[in-house]
Design a protein around this motif. Sequence first.
Motif, PDB file in Angstrom:
ATOM      1  N   ARG A  84     -33.958  11.208 -22.365  1.00 57.07           N
ATOM      2  CA  ARG A  84     -33.131  11.609 -23.394  1.00 57.07           C
ATOM      3  C   ARG A  84     -31.834  10.945 -23.644  1.00 57.07           C
ATOM      4  NH1 ARG A  84     -30.666  11.907 -27.237  1.00 57.07           N
ATOM      5  NH2 ARG A  84     -29.939  13.340 -28.711  1.00 57.07           N
ATOM      6  N   PHE A  85     -31.221  10.614 -22.306  1.00 55.74           N
ATOM      7  CA  PHE A  85     -29.679  10.231 -22.249  1.00 55.74           C
ATOM      8  C   PHE A  85     -29.665   9.148 -21.566  1.00 55.74           C
ATOM      9  CE2 PHE A  85     -29.268  14.842 -22.961  1.00 55.74           C
ATOM     10  CZ  PHE A  85     -28.747  14.705 -24.314  1.00 55.74           C
ATOM     11  N   GLY A  86     -30.679   8.351 -21.108  1.00 48.63           N
ATOM     12  CA  GLY A  86     -30.727   6.932 -20.297  1.00 48.63           C
ATOM     13  C   GLY A  86     -29.615   7.158 -19.100  1.00 48.63           C
ATOM     14  N   LEU A  87     -28.953   6.249 -18.972  1.00 50.33           N
ATOM     15  CA  LEU A  87     -28.231   6.206 -17.770  1.00 50.33           C
ATOM     16  C   LEU A  87     -27.198   7.322 -17.566  1.00 50.33           C
ATOM     17  CD1 LEU A  87     -27.437   2.432 -17.342  1.00 50.33           C
ATOM     18  CD2 LEU A  87     -29.252   3.860 -16.241  1.00 50.33           C
ATOM     19  N   ILE A  88     -26.733   7.882 -18.836  1.00 48.36           N
ATOM     20  CA  ILE A  88     -25.912   9.032 -18.570  1.00 48.36           C
ATOM     21  C   ILE A  88     -26.931  10.130 -17.990  1.00 48.36           C
ATOM     22  CG2 ILE A  88     -24.755  10.986 -19.987  1.00 48.36           C
ATOM     23  CD1 ILE A  88     -23.848   8.757 -21.874  1.00 48.36           C
ATOM     24  N   TRP A 324     -21.892   6.650 -18.990  1.00 47.86           N
ATOM     25  CA  TRP A 324     -21.891   7.764 -18.114  1.00 47.86           C
ATOM     26  C   TRP A 324     -20.266   7.653 -17.536  1.00 47.86           C
ATOM     27  CZ3 TRP A 324     -20.413   7.905 -12.752  1.00 47.86           C
ATOM     28  CH2 TRP A 324     -20.399   9.275 -12.078  1.00 47.86           C
ATOM     29  N   ILE A 325     -19.937   6.388 -17.076  1.00 50.20           N
ATOM     30  CA  ILE A 325     -18.530   6.273 -16.560  1.00 50.20           C
ATOM     31  C   ILE A 325     -17.383   6.490 -17.871  1.00 50.20           C
ATOM     32  CG2 ILE A 325     -16.823   4.321 -16.037  1.00 50.20           C
ATOM     33  CD1 ILE A 325     -18.223   5.002 -13.824  1.00 50.20           C
ATOM     34  N   GLN A 326     -17.907   6.240 -19.048  1.00 46.24           N
ATOM     35  CA  GLN A 326     -16.774   6.593 -20.098  1.00 46.24           C
ATOM     36  C   GLN A 326     -16.688   7.925 -20.289  1.00 46.24           C
ATOM     37  OE1 GLN A 326     -18.809   4.421 -22.987  1.00 46.24           O
ATOM     38  NE2 GLN A 326     -17.153   2.338 -22.986  1.00 46.24           N
ATOM     39  N   LYS A 327     -17.848   8.766 -20.158  1.00 48.20           N
ATOM     40  CA  LYS A 327     -18.108  10.143 -20.446  1.00 48.20           C
ATOM     41  C   LYS A 327     -17.267  11.116 -19.384  1.00 48.20           C
ATOM     42  CE  LYS A 327     -21.311  13.997 -21.385  1.00 48.20           C
ATOM     43  NZ  LYS A 327     -22.809  14.369 -21.714  1.00 48.20           N
ATOM     44  N   TYR A 328     -17.473  10.562 -17.975  1.00 46.25           N
ATOM     45  CA  TYR A 328     -17.041  11.258 -16.926  1.00 46.25           C
ATOM     46  C   TYR A 328     -16.014  10.802 -16.013  1.00 46.25           C
ATOM     47  CZ  TYR A 328     -21.070  14.359 -17.737  1.00 46.25           C
ATOM     48  OH  TYR A 328     -21.970  15.593 -17.980  1.00 46.25           O
ATOM     49  N   ILE A 329     -15.668   9.628 -16.327  1.00 50.32           N
ATOM     50  CA  ILE A 329     -14.819   9.014 -15.297  1.00 50.32           C
ATOM     51  C   ILE A 329     -13.404   8.158 -15.962  1.00 50.32           C
ATOM     52  CG2 ILE A 329     -14.254   7.315 -13.250  1.00 50.32           C
ATOM     53  CD1 ILE A 329     -16.096   9.660 -12.882  1.00 50.32           C
ATOM     54  N   PHE A 330     -13.654   7.414 -16.895  1.00 46.59           N
ATOM     55  CA  PHE A 330     -12.719   6.530 -17.729  1.00 46.59           C
ATOM     56  C   PHE A 330     -13.008   6.620 -19.067  1.00 46.59           C
ATOM     57  CE2 PHE A 330     -12.457   4.214 -13.527  1.00 46.59           C
ATOM     58  CZ  PHE A 330     -11.173   4.617 -13.026  1.00 46.59           C
ATOM     59  N   PRO A 331     -12.759   7.844 -19.889  1.00 46.68           N
ATOM     60  CA  PRO A 331     -12.943   7.908 -21.279  1.00 46.68           C
ATOM     61  C   PRO A 331     -11.868   6.850 -21.987  1.00 46.68           C
ATOM     62  CG  PRO A 331     -11.535   9.666 -20.311  1.00 46.68           C
ATOM     63  CD  PRO A 331     -11.974   9.030 -19.286  1.00 46.68           C
ATOM     64  N   GLY A 332     -12.660   6.200 -23.062  1.00 45.17           N
ATOM     65  CA  GLY A 332     -11.971   5.265 -23.753  1.00 45.17           C
ATOM     66  C   GLY A 332     -12.093   3.735 -23.152  1.00 45.17           C
ATOM     67  N   GLY A 333     -12.388   3.666 -21.953  1.00 46.14           N
ATOM     68  CA  GLY A 333     -12.153   2.596 -21.295  1.00 46.14           C
ATOM     69  C   GLY A 333     -13.467   1.517 -21.491  1.00 46.14           C
ATOM     70  N   MET A 334     -13.240   0.258 -21.257  1.00 47.32           N
ATOM     71  CA  MET A 334     -14.104  -0.790 -21.459  1.00 47.32           C
ATOM     72  C   MET A 334     -13.834  -2.158 -20.654  1.00 47.32           C
ATOM     73  SD  MET A 334     -17.003  -1.877 -23.114  1.00 47.32           S
ATOM     74  CE  MET A 334     -17.797  -3.443 -23.381  1.00 47.32           C
ATOM     75  N   HIS A 391     -17.757  16.666  -6.670  1.00 49.46           N
ATOM     76  CA  HIS A 391     -17.860  15.833  -5.322  1.00 49.46           C
ATOM     77  C   HIS A 391     -19.098  15.016  -5.765  1.00 49.46           C
ATOM     78  CE1 HIS A 391     -18.330  14.703  -1.565  1.00 49.46           C
ATOM     79  NE2 HIS A 391     -17.131  15.105  -1.198  1.00 49.46           N
ATOM     80  N   ARG A 392     -20.105  15.307  -6.328  1.00 52.71           N
ATOM     81  CA  ARG A 392     -21.113  14.300  -6.646  1.00 52.71           C
ATOM     82  C   ARG A 392     -20.983  13.377  -7.429  1.00 52.71           C
ATOM     83  NH1 ARG A 392     -24.358  19.080  -5.537  1.00 52.71           N
ATOM     84  NH2 ARG A 392     -24.444  19.618  -7.764  1.00 52.71           N
ATOM     85  N   MET A 393     -20.016  13.688  -8.752  1.00 54.42           N
ATOM     86  CA  MET A 393     -19.760  12.905  -9.634  1.00 54.42           C
ATOM     87  C   MET A 393     -18.747  11.801  -9.089  1.00 54.42           C
ATOM     88  SD  MET A 393     -17.614  13.786 -12.955  1.00 54.42           S
ATOM     89  CE  MET A 393     -16.049  14.019 -12.222  1.00 54.42           C
TER      90      MET A 393
END
Length: 424
Positions: A84-88, A324-334, A391-393
């Motif tokens: 459903r959500f790929g790598l996310i 996944w990185i944008q959703k949970y770690i660095f929103p708005g990043g690229m 912690h797992r994230m």
Amino acid sequence: MTVQTTGSVATAIDSARWPAVARAPRGPSSMMTGRIADSLLRRAVAKLPIRLEYPDGTVIGAADQTLPTMMIHDAKALSRRVGRFGLIGFGESYMAGEWTSNDLAGVMTAFANSVAELIPTALQWLRPLAVVRHPRSMYNSLTQARSNIAEHYDLSNDLFAEFLDETMTYSSALFDTSRPGWADLADAQHRKIDSLLDSARVGPGSRLLEIGTGWGELAIRAAARGAHVHSITLSAEQQRMAQQRVADAGLSDRVVIELKDYREVDGLYDAVVSVEMIEAVGYRFWPTYFHTLDRLVSPGGRVAIQAITMPHDRMLASRNTYTWIQKYIFPGGMIPSVEAIVGITERETRLRTVGVTSLRADYAETLRLWRERFLARREAVSALGFDDVFHRMWELYLAYSEAGFRCGYLDVYQWTFAPTGSDL
């Protein structure tokens, strides 16, 4: 609160804090795409130097038990999330405890090495089914940029202190290859900072602008050289700690740290330094970022940045993909590509490259050391109020990043620019 038990991993997941993690997708569509995802995962692993172990004893992949292994605790939930959500979904499944690994960085490196081949050409049409729409947080307006930075960097100074070295430097170090390792990390961070300051020609009397303060180590070392430092950050937590560290070093008369966006800065500086900041500004604002550097550096000055990059074709493919990185770690990043940086600077600014050095292997080692220390400080992190899902994230984020640099999917450069017409 949703209580979820997955194989040997029992986890209480706060559904208010982690809504997408607390419950795997359900319904006919998720079942269909899940079956496809499970087939693709098994097919991919059969060709990679990793193994899958299922609760019923089934093993997919090589017989070598020393290889990195994914231990699957809830195969249906994992496959439905990925379908459903790929790598996310892959990342959220790890956060939920639906799979674990004896060598997380090794598993992620194997996947990163084969990222372009994971989905067969005949099934590329399925990609849109797993693409998530970009949220508004991807657009880094002045207001949204502050919010995005706060979401990561204002988590807790104490959290970062648990896994960073005493310099509190949150970017790639530059190791002396004769003495790699944790004992040398602080020295390696100083070596990285000094390399940037040398490239920017920072010395006694220099007017230095630092875009992205971090926790103040670069400003302290620049001021110790006799420079007058104007440092800006969007993180209130970082500003508070950096100001205290500057004061403790007796350098408050040479360092000013402001809570300010780079687009709001005026003046001219002999040197502009920015460490791993471009990744946070967002794809649409890369030209604005370089226009700003160009506007703020004096005609005879230097700009020195440290920038993470990815291959240009992967950047083009991922610029419209929510990750996944944008959703949970660095929103708005690229993350930009080398071609993007060169193209923008040469087409739209006076800035011309006068030096480029890769720190790719150094970043892989830096991340390994951070992850090693983060795992060792699990109880201390929990005591700060961060739960098992967090912690797992965070473990996955560090392993994912390390894997990117180990396989060459990611690189990082110290990049020096001079305005056209200056004495190169």
